[in-house]
Design an enzyme around this catalytic site. Structure first.
Site, PDB file in Angstrom:
ATOM      1  N   PHE A  51       2.845 -49.742 121.551  1.00 52.13           N
ATOM      2  CA  PHE A  51       2.652 -48.803 121.776  1.00 52.13           C
ATOM      3  C   PHE A  51       1.298 -49.191 123.139  1.00 52.13           C
ATOM      4  O   PHE A  51       1.292 -50.135 123.285  1.00 52.13           O
ATOM      5  CB  PHE A  51       1.657 -48.080 121.140  1.00 52.13           C
TER       6      PHE A  51
ATOM      7  N   TYR B  63      -8.182 -61.189 121.338  1.00 49.47           N
ATOM      8  CA  TYR B  63      -8.704 -60.083 120.441  1.00 49.47           C
ATOM      9  C   TYR B  63      -9.223 -60.421 119.224  1.00 49.47           C
ATOM     10  O   TYR B  63     -10.240 -59.736 118.405  1.00 49.47           O
ATOM     11  CB  TYR B  63      -7.468 -58.581 119.979  1.00 49.47           C
TER      12      TYR B  63
END
Length: 410
Positions: free
Chosen positions: A410, A130
């Site tokens: 999450f 990322y």
């Protein structure tokens, strides 16, 4: 709908609807090398936000997924700020190296930009992915393994109130109230809505990996949620307690809940995931009793550089010009004057003045929550000092009185 040419047919990407969830769940499961199941579908449904979810299609076949959850993250010295919590990123096996991930990441950044949201955050399945999309490593997580019965220092105060194990339905209201009292006190912490609680404590068989269901240990001012992994050996029981989450409103309550976990019978080892500056190691009579492994935690992406910087507070007054590089979000690229006053509040404006520091947006994301020094990043060749003395002052200003911490996946 956005199209990108590939071979004879273009790949397409679109926002999803509720009807897309089963296919979305199947692609995501296959991408993470698990079998699609009704349980996995139910788990995904708890937090599914179709209007903030995307999928890439090859013809009529879904081959890539991504979602932005609506969360709030605590900023250094400031209140909670909206953040797009990136999750459910998956590319179907056999479809990689086709630009699927790039399509999803660009669509998410454009959605946040159009919505006026200044931050994106994520947990990375692989650490090398990322950074190229502008995300910087903002927090770290330490795995701490302790032997049962590890002793505290004599001067550690342990709250005498009893710790009780409660069934889930009785524990949940209590632990939600305790979390509400503490989550906003530490940079990096996330708010937790009803849906987020449901996902956080989802207790399906596929999540257990040979362990028990969640157990809830509750003190009047602290709680811990853990699983046990039974292990009976020839010399006796050596089960493992794996702590999923822990919170406390006072240091003495923190010590009490830890003492309870360390003294559970039939256990050989207690394993916790903690922030970088948790006090536990300094409470131990023998710090070497804690075997520690540190890995990357929350990754941070500034979608709107000026608004994000103005939302946090700075440790000391600062006036400098940042030259920011950002290939994916051209509205961020260029020079910004950051002027922070004695109260820590900053004004961030466009400028043509000479740069004091030059860095790219992923480096700025790494420093944003105050957990990584700009001077450290400069040592890695990621910050260029254009005016002598600017780096030391900026490095100090970006810090906070506590390390940021995010332990919630999450």
């Amino acid at each position: 709908m956005v199209e990108t040419p590939h071979g004879d047919e273009p790949l397409t990407i679109r926002t999803l609807t509720d009807a897309d969830l089963p296919a979305f769940s199947e692609v995501l499961a296959s991408a993470f090398l698990i079998d699609p199941s009704e349980e996995f579908l139910v788990e995904e449904r708890t937090v599914f936000e179709p209007s903030r979810s995307h999928a890439v299609f090859d013809g009529g076949t879904m081959i890539g997924t991504g979602q932005l959850l609506s969360r709030r993250v605590v900023l250094p010295g400031g209140g909670p700020a909206p953040a797009g919590a990136v999750t459910s990123i998956g590319v179907a096996p056999g479809q990689r190296r086709r630009g699927v991930l790039s399509l999803i990441m660009r669509a998410q950044l454009e959605l946040l930009h159009e919505a006026g949201e200044s931050l994106a955050i994520l947990w990375a399945s692989e650490g090398g992915i990322y950074g190229r999309f502008g995300y910087g490593l903002g927090t770290q997580v330490t795995r701490v393994a302790l032997p049962r019965g590890a002793r505290f220092r004599r001067d550690v105060a342990v709250d005498p109130a009893p710790v009780r194990e409660l069934p889930r339905e009785r524990a949940l209201p209590l632990i939600r109230d305790l979390y509400d009292q503490v989550w906003h006190t530490r940079a990096g912490h996330l708010d937790r809505t009803g849906a987020a609680w449901e996902y956080h404590l989802f207790d399906g068989q596929e999540r257990r990996h040979g362990q028990t269901g969640y157990r809830f240990a509750v003190h009047p001012q602290a709680y811990a949620v853990y699983r046990a992994k039974p292990d009976w050996q020839e010399r006796g029981p050596r089960s493992t307690v794996n702590v999923h989450t822990l919170a406390a409103t006072t240091p003495a309550a923190y010590a009490a809940i830890l003492r309870y976990l360390l003294d559970i019978d039939l256990v050989g080892e207690v394993v916790l995931r903690l922030g970088a500056d948790e006090p536990l190691v300094h409470m131990l009579a023998d710090p070497r009793a804690a075997v520690r492994t540190t890995v990357d935690g929350l990754w941070v992406r500034l979608v709107e550089v000026d608004r994000a910087l103005m939302a946090r507070r700075f440790l000391v007054p600062l006036d400098l010009v940042l030259e920011v590089g950002d290939e994916l979000c051209p509205w961020n690229a260029g020079r910004w004057r950051l002027a922070a006053g004695p109260d820590g509040r900053a004004e961030v404006t466009r400028t043509d003045a000479p740069a004091d520091l030059a860095l790219d947006v992923s480096t700025l994301g790494a420093a944003f929550l105050g957990g990584t020094r700009l001077s450290t990043l400069a040592g890695a060749g990621r910050v260029r000092e254009c005016r002598p003395g600017a780096l030391a002052r900026a490095s100090l200003a970006f810090l906070h009185d506590e390390e940021p911490s995010c332990l919630e996946l999450f």
